[in-house]
Motif scaffolding. Sequence first.
Motif, PDB file in Angstrom:
ATOM      1  N   ARG A   1     -10.962   3.790  -3.550  1.00 49.26           N
ATOM      2  CA  ARG A   1      -9.679   3.312  -4.071  1.00 49.26           C
ATOM      3  C   ARG A   1      -8.911   2.595  -2.974  1.00 49.26           C
ATOM      4  O   ARG A   1      -8.322   1.537  -3.204  1.00 49.26           O
ATOM      5  CB  ARG A   1      -8.895   4.502  -4.611  1.00 49.26           C
ATOM      6  N   ASP A   2      -8.935   3.184  -1.786  1.00 49.86           N
ATOM      7  CA  ASP A   2      -8.222   2.578  -0.670  1.00 49.86           C
ATOM      8  C   ASP A   2      -8.702   1.159  -0.413  1.00 49.86           C
ATOM      9  O   ASP A   2      -7.909   0.236  -0.285  1.00 49.86           O
ATOM     10  CB  ASP A   2      -8.451   3.409   0.608  1.00 49.86           C
ATOM     11  N   LEU A  35       0.830  -1.195   0.000  1.00 49.95           N
ATOM     12  CA  LEU A  35       0.000   0.000   0.000  1.00 49.95           C
ATOM     13  C   LEU A  35       0.871   1.254   0.000  1.00 49.95           C
ATOM     14  O   LEU A  35       0.616   2.201  -0.747  1.00 49.95           O
ATOM     15  CB  LEU A  35      -0.906   0.006   1.231  1.00 49.95           C
ATOM     16  N   GLN A  36       1.864   1.220   0.829  1.00 50.69           N
ATOM     17  CA  GLN A  36       2.734   2.393   0.925  1.00 50.69           C
ATOM     18  C   GLN A  36       3.410   2.680  -0.407  1.00 50.69           C
ATOM     19  O   GLN A  36       3.389   3.809  -0.898  1.00 50.69           O
ATOM     20  CB  GLN A  36       3.786   2.145   2.016  1.00 50.69           C
ATOM     21  N   ALA A  37       3.953   1.632  -1.014  1.00 52.45           N
ATOM     22  CA  ALA A  37       4.601   1.794  -2.317  1.00 52.45           C
ATOM     23  C   ALA A  37       3.610   2.336  -3.339  1.00 52.45           C
ATOM     24  O   ALA A  37       3.928   3.222  -4.131  1.00 52.45           O
ATOM     25  CB  ALA A  37       5.161   0.451  -2.785  1.00 52.45           C
ATOM     26  N   PHE A  38       2.402   1.790  -3.297  1.00 50.01           N
ATOM     27  CA  PHE A  38       1.387   2.214  -4.253  1.00 50.01           C
ATOM     28  C   PHE A  38       1.045   3.689  -4.086  1.00 50.01           C
ATOM     29  O   PHE A  38       0.991   4.446  -5.064  1.00 50.01           O
ATOM     30  CB  PHE A  38       0.136   1.360  -4.087  1.00 50.01           C
ATOM     31  N   VAL A  90      -7.806  -1.341  -3.351  1.00 52.09           N
ATOM     32  CA  VAL A  90      -6.386  -1.688  -3.398  1.00 52.09           C
ATOM     33  C   VAL A  90      -5.999  -2.525  -2.188  1.00 52.09           C
ATOM     34  O   VAL A  90      -5.283  -3.523  -2.322  1.00 52.09           O
ATOM     35  CB  VAL A  90      -5.522  -0.416  -3.481  1.00 52.09           C
ATOM     36  N   GLU A  91      -6.528  -2.174  -1.043  1.00 49.74           N
ATOM     37  CA  GLU A  91      -6.159  -2.913   0.149  1.00 49.74           C
ATOM     38  C   GLU A  91      -6.650  -4.356   0.074  1.00 49.74           C
ATOM     39  O   GLU A  91      -5.916  -5.296   0.361  1.00 49.74           O
ATOM     40  CB  GLU A  91      -6.733  -2.243   1.401  1.00 49.74           C
ATOM     41  N   ARG A  92      -7.882  -4.520  -0.331  1.00 53.21           N
ATOM     42  CA  ARG A  92      -8.422  -5.886  -0.464  1.00 53.21           C
ATOM     43  C   ARG A  92      -7.656  -6.656  -1.520  1.00 53.21           C
ATOM     44  O   ARG A  92      -7.396  -7.847  -1.378  1.00 53.21           O
ATOM     45  CB  ARG A  92      -9.914  -5.848  -0.816  1.00 53.21           C
ATOM     46  N   PHE A  93      -7.302  -5.975  -2.590  1.00 54.39           N
ATOM     47  CA  PHE A  93      -6.577  -6.641  -3.669  1.00 54.39           C
ATOM     48  C   PHE A  93      -5.240  -7.176  -3.167  1.00 54.39           C
ATOM     49  O   PHE A  93      -4.884  -8.332  -3.420  1.00 54.39           O
ATOM     50  CB  PHE A  93      -6.355  -5.662  -4.830  1.00 54.39           C
ATOM     51  N   PHE A  94      -4.532  -6.367  -2.414  1.00 59.62           N
ATOM     52  CA  PHE A  94      -3.245  -6.810  -1.887  1.00 59.62           C
ATOM     53  C   PHE A  94      -3.443  -7.865  -0.803  1.00 59.62           C
ATOM     54  O   PHE A  94      -2.696  -8.820  -0.694  1.00 59.62           O
ATOM     55  CB  PHE A  94      -2.459  -5.624  -1.312  1.00 59.62           C
ATOM     56  N   TRP A  95      -4.495  -7.682  -0.012  1.00 63.89           N
ATOM     57  CA  TRP A  95      -4.759  -8.609   1.078  1.00 63.89           C
ATOM     58  C   TRP A  95      -5.070 -10.004   0.558  1.00 63.89           C
ATOM     59  O   TRP A  95      -4.513 -11.006   1.005  1.00 63.89           O
ATOM     60  CB  TRP A  95      -5.915  -8.078   1.930  1.00 63.89           C
ATOM     61  N   LEU A  96      -5.958 -10.052  -0.399  1.00 62.71           N
ATOM     62  CA  LEU A  96      -6.368 -11.354  -0.935  1.00 62.71           C
ATOM     63  C   LEU A  96      -5.196 -12.051  -1.616  1.00 62.71           C
ATOM     64  O   LEU A  96      -5.047 -13.267  -1.542  1.00 62.71           O
ATOM     65  CB  LEU A  96      -7.530 -11.171  -1.914  1.00 62.71           C
TER      66      LEU A  96
END
Lengths: 160, 160
Positions: B35-36, B17-20, B39-45
């Motif tokens: 958006r948050d 997330l930070q990099a994004f 993106v967060e769910r996308f990275f989490w999953l």
Amino acid sequence: MGEMSEEEREERVEEALQAFYERLQEAGLKSTKQRDVIVERFFWLDKHISADELLEDVRQHQPRIGYATVYRTLKLLVEQDFAVPKDFGDGQTRYDPIHNQDPQHDHLICIDCRKIMEFNDQQLNDRIQAIVADLSYTVRRKKIELYAECDDESCPHKAS
Amino acid sequence: MGEMSEEEREERVEEALQAFYERLQEAGLKSTKQRDVIVERFFWLDKHISADELLEDVRQHQPRIGYATVYRTLKLLVEQDFAVPKDFGDGQTRYDPIHNQDPQHDHLICIDCRKIMEFNDQQLNDRIQAIVADLSYTVRRKKIELYAECDDESCPHKAS
DNA sequence: ATGAATGCAAAGCGTTTGCATCTGG
DNA sequence: CCAGATGCAAACGCTTTGCATTCAT
């Protein structure tokens, strides 16, 4: 990709057509003017092609052909293992003819100009077979696309 | 695919997330509630997922989110190299998150049940690099999908 | 305040399908 | 004859886009 004379090409097409129509008969399916032209042109052109492009080519021989027929024929070719669908990410499916003598090749796509090159590497194929065997599977078909950038700065591919 | 504790997972998501968001800022783009979450769910999953599936998941956190937003966010993630679009031939694009620590993996698809497995083979990657280098290219990304049949006749994958 | 992001609905696009008609075996 | 093939147009499913509104910076 060696050179191939007109006769060799015609011979190859002839062989493929014959094999195809044998399968058709086995399956109780029919040969029609439209199907004949589509399949023949597909084998003749012998390159990954979109339904669109194939239709355009075929219409030069049979102008009244409908796109549904092309799609249906391509589907048939895929079902009968005479073609492999490929997706290069531009929204439309390309179809690659399978000719028995040439094992299924892979693709290298230039990310600069989108040029698509073909290659076939035995070591790569061997390794793949080993990987899949390790997992207790047997490869039926593969889809390998390498998106790459040309090393040569002055390369004509550096279009974009 | 080793085990990963909850903390490790959260840490990984946090890093991504930070990099994004750093990239977003560089590009003058904005952070929003929707958006948050996406993106967060996308990275989490952390798995190849379709826009559809992601939308469904995200709506559990932000019910009023529109699918256009999901598509736009996925497009953004791809543009910024945080995701790679994949096509497995079932008509819808899947998106694979790229986390820096894990090099991009490949896929083995069971032709019986369509189960998608991931693998990562160094010898394979090495060979690919060699092939492409021979052609004076440098690989940027690759798409390798092996469609295979399970050797074990009693395998549960033999569904169809 | 101002350019970017959102939500909705509509449009797009490649592909598939329903149906009446035609045709090959 | 009659199952299969065709052509047309309509339907489809996924994805993108136009536009008025809302929001982050």
